[in-house]
Scaffold this active site. Structure first.
Site, PDB file in Angstrom:
ATOM      1  N   ASP A 139     -29.986  27.362 -17.745  1.00 55.20           N
ATOM      2  CA  ASP A 139     -28.979  26.292 -17.788  1.00 55.20           C
ATOM      3  C   ASP A 139     -28.729  25.659 -16.422  1.00 55.20           C
ATOM      4  O   ASP A 139     -29.042  26.247 -15.389  1.00 55.20           O
ATOM      5  CB  ASP A 139     -27.641  26.874 -18.274  1.00 55.20           C
ATOM      6  CG  ASP A 139     -27.666  27.215 -19.745  1.00 55.20           C
ATOM      7  OD1 ASP A 139     -28.764  27.260 -20.326  1.00 55.20           O
ATOM      8  OD2 ASP A 139     -26.580  27.449 -20.308  1.00 55.20           O
ATOM      9  N   ASP A 140     -28.115  24.494 -16.455  1.00 55.54           N
ATOM     10  CA  ASP A 140     -27.527  23.801 -15.288  1.00 55.54           C
ATOM     11  C   ASP A 140     -28.543  23.136 -14.358  1.00 55.54           C
ATOM     12  O   ASP A 140     -28.167  22.552 -13.366  1.00 55.54           O
ATOM     13  CB  ASP A 140     -26.624  24.727 -14.444  1.00 55.54           C
ATOM     14  CG  ASP A 140     -25.472  25.308 -15.230  1.00 55.54           C
ATOM     15  OD1 ASP A 140     -25.240  24.843 -16.355  1.00 55.54           O
ATOM     16  OD2 ASP A 140     -24.811  26.237 -14.725  1.00 55.54           O
ATOM     17  N   HIS A 184     -27.286  19.948 -22.028  1.00 53.63           N
ATOM     18  CA  HIS A 184     -26.157  20.768 -21.570  1.00 53.63           C
ATOM     19  C   HIS A 184     -25.023  19.889 -21.021  1.00 53.63           C
ATOM     20  O   HIS A 184     -24.239  20.338 -20.209  1.00 53.63           O
ATOM     21  CB  HIS A 184     -26.661  21.746 -20.492  1.00 53.63           C
ATOM     22  CG  HIS A 184     -25.721  22.870 -20.168  1.00 53.63           C
ATOM     23  ND1 HIS A 184     -24.964  23.515 -21.107  1.00 53.63           N
ATOM     24  CD2 HIS A 184     -25.431  23.470 -18.984  1.00 53.63           C
ATOM     25  CE1 HIS A 184     -24.243  24.466 -20.512  1.00 53.63           C
ATOM     26  NE2 HIS A 184     -24.493  24.456 -19.228  1.00 53.63           N
ATOM     27  N   HIS A 222     -20.842  18.810 -17.216  1.00 54.75           N
ATOM     28  CA  HIS A 222     -20.423  20.194 -17.474  1.00 54.75           C
ATOM     29  C   HIS A 222     -18.915  20.360 -17.677  1.00 54.75           C
ATOM     30  O   HIS A 222     -18.288  21.257 -17.119  1.00 54.75           O
ATOM     31  CB  HIS A 222     -20.897  21.098 -16.326  1.00 54.75           C
ATOM     32  CG  HIS A 222     -21.143  22.529 -16.750  1.00 54.75           C
ATOM     33  ND1 HIS A 222     -20.124  23.443 -16.911  1.00 54.75           N
ATOM     34  CD2 HIS A 222     -22.281  23.189 -17.035  1.00 54.75           C
ATOM     35  CE1 HIS A 222     -20.643  24.609 -17.265  1.00 54.75           C
ATOM     36  NE2 HIS A 222     -21.948  24.489 -17.352  1.00 54.75           N
ATOM     37  N   HIS A 228     -29.567  30.885 -15.205  1.00 53.13           N
ATOM     38  CA  HIS A 228     -29.323  29.574 -14.606  1.00 53.13           C
ATOM     39  C   HIS A 228     -30.384  29.275 -13.556  1.00 53.13           C
ATOM     40  O   HIS A 228     -30.528  30.049 -12.598  1.00 53.13           O
ATOM     41  CB  HIS A 228     -27.930  29.538 -13.970  1.00 53.13           C
ATOM     42  CG  HIS A 228     -26.830  29.719 -14.968  1.00 53.13           C
ATOM     43  ND1 HIS A 228     -26.409  30.970 -15.381  1.00 53.13           N
ATOM     44  CD2 HIS A 228     -26.105  28.820 -15.673  1.00 53.13           C
ATOM     45  CE1 HIS A 228     -25.450  30.812 -16.282  1.00 53.13           C
ATOM     46  NE2 HIS A 228     -25.246  29.531 -16.486  1.00 53.13           N
TER      47      HIS A 228
HETATM   48 ZN    ZN Z   1     -23.675  25.727 -17.700  1.00 53.23          ZN
END
Ligand code: ZN
Length: 482
Positions: A308-309, A359, A363, A450
């Protein structure tokens, strides 16, 4: 020479032992330094961003985007900010961010005194614009909420990537003492026009907001075709009024460095025309030829790795290398804001055959957001992922794993959560990654990692080896969700 065993002079021995000592000491120091940096707290990272930028990585020459996310139950935050090759700019931005972060943590601490269960969130994001002469404008948006109470602010920063100059509004006009009134009149005209549709401001508001004071116009952005002004209101519940003044209307007033040539103005006009007429039909890739033919039914356990991210230079690319080594597939839940900065890396992920996931753009906790915000965050991100990679994201992972029925409905994508949390964002320790996987992984697991932390890439190899040794086969999130 008779004597092969020459006596070694005392001085030589001394020199040799000193050298050995020195090598040993520096190796030890190197080890110490590295073990310290891998155990860094998220907060400390803010102060230690390297100031050299590999220009080939970023879509915006000389600028990189930094993402700091705490998936903390008490004080979750997602903070994004730009860094450059200019120390003064970097320090100014970090000081601003640190101040906002400190205020948030203090406010939560205070609130805690009288309240038991409450929700809180800090979200700082920014948009990047560029004047035709190359100057960058960064428009920061901060949203802080504690329970029902939320505050939003807009603040702008500017950087000439060549010189490091950071112009303010007073530098914009050729001579602001003489021209501010003319400028304010143009701004008032636009604000009136804008307000005609939305009608959120009174006539008095408009007069007050556009009075010829420098501070009224302190928040601005140079885009490729217009000067954008962000007005601040006392009541923050109302959306912040924004106007766009095309360059041709103010070109005469601008200082030489911001003036646009005749040719430049024509080019802007032509581009605007093209945008209007030639609404090119989107090349949609209708056929997604997924070969779902041979699904092996075997004793092998399945696991989906998720990152993620990202994407992030240096980390995502290292993750891709390790995955390739193990011939493994994974799913990458990307932030639209980072895809915008690093389209090449997003493309590499797709080219390596991995699944792409959405995603959101900044955020935020979407369970607290308006419908418009939810839709915008998801749709904008899907759009840029497809634009850059040619492939649509197949699932949506809500930030912090938090969502409600509205989010589910507006996402128009299956929601993908996880069952194995490696907490890599928190411990930032490559060696710890494996233990979280070992203790929790089972058939059908989705593992959360991540790809913005170097420590995650450091620890990934051990995780891969463990999973392979224990007969896990790698699948995408979509395959698990089916
Ligand atoms: Zn995240």
């Amino acid at each position: 020479m008779k004597n092969t065993k020459k006596p070694v002079p005392f001085f030589d021995i001394l020199l040799t032992s000193l050298t050995i000592l020195l090598i040993g000491a520096s190796a030890y120091l190197f080890f110490l330094y590295n073990s310290n940096s891998s155990a860094q707290s998220p907060d400390k990272d803010l102060a230690n961003v390297s100031s050299t930028i590999d220009e080939t990585d970023s879509n915006f020459a000389g600028i990189k985007i930094i993402t700091e996310i705490a998936n903390d139950a008490n004080t979750p935050f997602a903070i994004q900010y730009p860094q450059s090759n200019h120390t003064a700019f970097n320090d100014k931005i970090k000081k601003h961010i640190k101040g906002l972060q400190y205020d948030y943590l203090t406010n939560v601490e205070d609130y805690k005194q009288d309240h038991k269960d409450f929700t809180s969130e800090l979200n700082i994001s920014f948009e990047t614009f560029q004047h035709p002469n190359g100057l960058y404008s960064f428009v920061f948006e901060k949203n802080e909420s504690i329970d029902e109470e939320s505050h939003a602010t807009t603040q702008t920063f500017h950087l000439d990537p060549e010189t490091g100059d950071m112009p303010l509004f007073e530098d914009l006009l050729e001579n602001h003492e003489e021209q501010l009134t003319a400028f304010a009149d143009i701004a008032a005209k636009h604000l009136k026009q804008n307000n005609a549709n939305e009608n959120t401001l009174s006539g008095e508001d408009i007069t007050q907001l556009t009075e010829p004071y420098l501070e009224n116009f302190a928040q601005f952005a140079f885009t490729d075709k217009a000067l954008v002004l962000y007005f601040t209101l006392f009541e923050m519940d109302a959306p912040i009024p924004t106007i766009e003044i095309p360059y041709k209307e103010i070109n005469d007033l601008l200082a030489a460095e911001f003036k646009i040539s005749e040719d430049g103005l024509n080019a802007i006009e032509n581009a605007a025309k093209k945008d209007k007429d030639g609404n090119k039909t989107n090349k949609k890739q209708q056929e997604t030829t997924e070969d779902t033919n041979d699904k092996e039914v075997s004793n092998q356990k399945r696991v989906a790795l998720t990152f993620d991210d990202g994407p992030a230079p240096n980390v995502t690319t290292r993750v891709l290398e390790i995955l390739e080594k193990y011939d493994a597939i994974a799913t990458f839940f990307m932030l639209g804001s980072r895809v915008e900065y690093y389209p090449e890396i997003a493309k590499q992920v797709q080219e390596a055959g991995h699944e792409l996931g959405n995603h959101s753009w900044t955020h935020p906790d979407l369970s607290n957001a308006t419908d418009e915000k939810v839709f915008e965050e998801i749709a904008k991100t899907s759009r840029i992922i497809e634009e850059v990679t040619g492939e649509k994201p197949l699932s949506f992972r809500p930030p912090y794993g938090v969502f409600n029925s509205t989010v589910e409905e507006l996402a128009e994508l299956p929601i993908a959560l996880w069952d194995v949390d490696t907490l890599d964002w928190k411990h930032r320790n490559g060696d710890a990654l494996l233990s979280y996987v070992e203790n929790n992984v089972q058939d059908g697991s989705i593992i959360l990692m991540h790809d913005i932390h170097a420590s995650t890439a450091d620890g990934l190899e051990a995780v891969m080896q463990y999973l392979v040794d224990n007969d896990f086969t790698f699948v995408t999130v979509s395959e698990v969700l089916e």
